[in-house]
Design a protein around this motif. Structure first.
Motif, PDB file in Angstrom:
ATOM      1  N   ASP A 103       2.278 -10.961  -5.567  1.00 41.29           N
ATOM      2  CA  ASP A 103       0.895 -11.022  -5.659  1.00 41.29           C
ATOM      3  C   ASP A 103       0.455 -12.047  -4.619  1.00 41.29           C
ATOM      4  O   ASP A 103      -0.494 -11.933  -3.714  1.00 41.29           O
ATOM      5  N   ILE A 104       1.164 -13.215  -4.815  1.00 45.63           N
ATOM      6  CA  ILE A 104       0.570 -14.555  -3.759  1.00 45.63           C
ATOM      7  C   ILE A 104       0.791 -14.034  -2.451  1.00 45.63           C
ATOM      8  O   ILE A 104      -0.049 -14.064  -1.538  1.00 45.63           O
ATOM      9  N   CYS A 105       1.916 -13.392  -2.157  1.00 42.13           N
ATOM     10  CA  CYS A 105       2.302 -13.187  -0.544  1.00 42.13           C
ATOM     11  C   CYS A 105       1.243 -11.888  -0.121  1.00 42.13           C
ATOM     12  O   CYS A 105       0.997 -11.932   1.109  1.00 42.13           O
ATOM     13  N   THR A 106       1.135 -11.149  -1.059  1.00 39.75           N
ATOM     14  CA  THR A 106       0.236  -9.984  -0.496  1.00 39.75           C
ATOM     15  C   THR A 106      -1.076 -10.314  -0.436  1.00 39.75           C
ATOM     16  O   THR A 106      -1.812 -10.006   0.615  1.00 39.75           O
ATOM     17  N   ALA A 107      -1.655 -11.242  -1.245  1.00 31.24           N
ATOM     18  CA  ALA A 107      -2.864 -11.949  -1.215  1.00 31.24           C
ATOM     19  C   ALA A 107      -2.975 -12.501   0.142  1.00 31.24           C
ATOM     20  O   ALA A 107      -4.055 -12.714   1.191  1.00 31.24           O
ATOM     21  N   LEU A 108      -1.920 -13.268   0.541  1.00 34.81           N
ATOM     22  CA  LEU A 108      -2.166 -14.094   1.809  1.00 34.81           C
ATOM     23  C   LEU A 108      -1.859 -13.325   3.200  1.00 34.81           C
ATOM     24  O   LEU A 108      -2.485 -13.870   4.099  1.00 34.81           O
ATOM     25  N   ALA A 109      -1.144 -12.158   2.892  1.00 30.64           N
ATOM     26  CA  ALA A 109      -0.881 -11.124   4.129  1.00 30.64           C
ATOM     27  C   ALA A 109      -2.395 -10.607   4.469  1.00 30.64           C
ATOM     28  O   ALA A 109      -2.873 -10.595   5.568  1.00 30.64           O
TER      29      ALA A 109
END
Length: 332
Positions: free
Chosen positions: A121-127
């Motif tokens: 979820d964190i990496c998706t939001a950062l992307a």
């Protein structure tokens, strides 16, 4: 490779133990890039890797460090930003065997607590913030299902409930191989096809032993799982981090039981109380691995992390050679 899991075959990859060296030297040192940013997750990197003082220099050189964590670890203390990540009990995931062949499923028990989120979820939001389209279109569970679909798991729904048996080993034959024909074809004397004694670097037969005459060994202890649980006060009281030394080596150095000693080599220094024992052979000093790095203003570690002393030179097989380490011990 399992369908849905990308193999690491990039020419830009760096051997894990050489990350600090790569940061410090960059392209000029033969590495693929000049590194500016580090993102750390699923690892207390500083605490677990060899040659901590080199890592500290590397972290200071970076322009930005982000750490996903649940605790204020020694690594997290170097972060510019710490993002609260949830535990394995708060997400669906899959585990894959390495030395032994198995698949396991981690079932989510509760929703993430507080403002914590999963790594995905964190990496998706950062992307999304970085303008990277189509980075991720699946939930945790959908990723687990896709990974499982490319494996020997016959029934995913059943896998969510039960174990799967009879998985082959990841060898050409699918069996445990006493003799490896694959390794024999490499013709590398450092990697023999059948287990045999290979003289390690930095041991008592090394000329360096004239300066540092004690072999440091760093086994796992009773009160920690790697670095986990090291900060629990009652465990620290019950089993303090100490240096184990033979009576023979101690008497020649004027060291008595419970003295405070400095253990050191060219890579670093740690300071702890010493416990004398007749169960350790002369020429060997023992400190349990995993203690949290806690340096003073002079860089002397009082937490007792053995990786201020260990070398980041990997073994021929590419693993960390934590016990190929020579030191000296003196009374503080």
């Amino acid at each position: 490779p399992i369908k849905g899991v990308l193999p690491i075959s990039s020419s830009a990859s760096v051997q894990f133990g050489k990350i600090a060296d790569a940061i410090l030297k960059g392209k000029a040192g033969g590495y693929p890039a000049d590194y500016k940013i580090m993102i750390v997750f699923n690892s207390n990197y500083l605490n677990a890797m060899p040659d901590i003082n080199k890592i500290v220099k590397a972290l200071h050189k970076l322009e930005f460090i982000m750490v996903m964590e649940q605790f204020m670890t020694p690594t997290a203390r170097f972060a510019d930003i710490i993002l609260p990540v949830c535990t394995y009990m708060e997400r669906n995931d899959i585990t894959l065997g390495h030395q032994t062949p198995f698949y396991g499923r981690q079932n989510k028990i509760i929703e993430p607590l507080g403002e914590s989120r999963s790594q995905l979820d964190i990496c998706t939001a950062l992307a999304e913030k970085l303008g990277i389209p189509d980075y991720n279109d699946k939930t945790d569970d959908q990723w687990v299902q896709q990974i499982a679909s490319g494996s020997e798991i016959p029934d995913y729904e059943q896998f969510k409930k039960d174990d799967i048996e009879h998985n082959p080993f990841r060898t050409p034959s699918g069996k445990i191989e006493i003799f490896s024909q694959l390794m024999a074809g490499w013709e590398d004397p450092r990697l023999p096809p059948i287990p045999k004694w290979i003289e390690p670097f930095e041991m008592l037969s090394d000329p360096l032993a004239k300066k540092y005459p004690l072999q440091l060994i760093t086994p796992h202890g009773k009160r920690r799982a790697l670095g986990q649980f090291d900060t629990l006060p009652w465990l620290r009281e019950a089993m303090p981090q100490i240096v184990w030394l033979s009576h023979t080596d101690a008497s020649g150095r004027g060291i008595k039981d419970n003295d405070t000693v400095r253990v050191f080599n060219d890579r670093g220094v740690l300071q702890l109380a010493v416990r004398l024992t007749s169960r350790l052979m002369p020429g060997v000093v023992l400190i349990e691995s995993g203690a949290w790095y806690s340096p003073d203003e002079n860089g002397v570690d009082h937490g007792g992390n053995t990786n201020v002393l260990t070398s980041d030179e990997p073994s021929a097989g590419g693993h960390f050679a934590y016990n190929s380490c020579l030191v000296e011990v003196k009374k503080s």
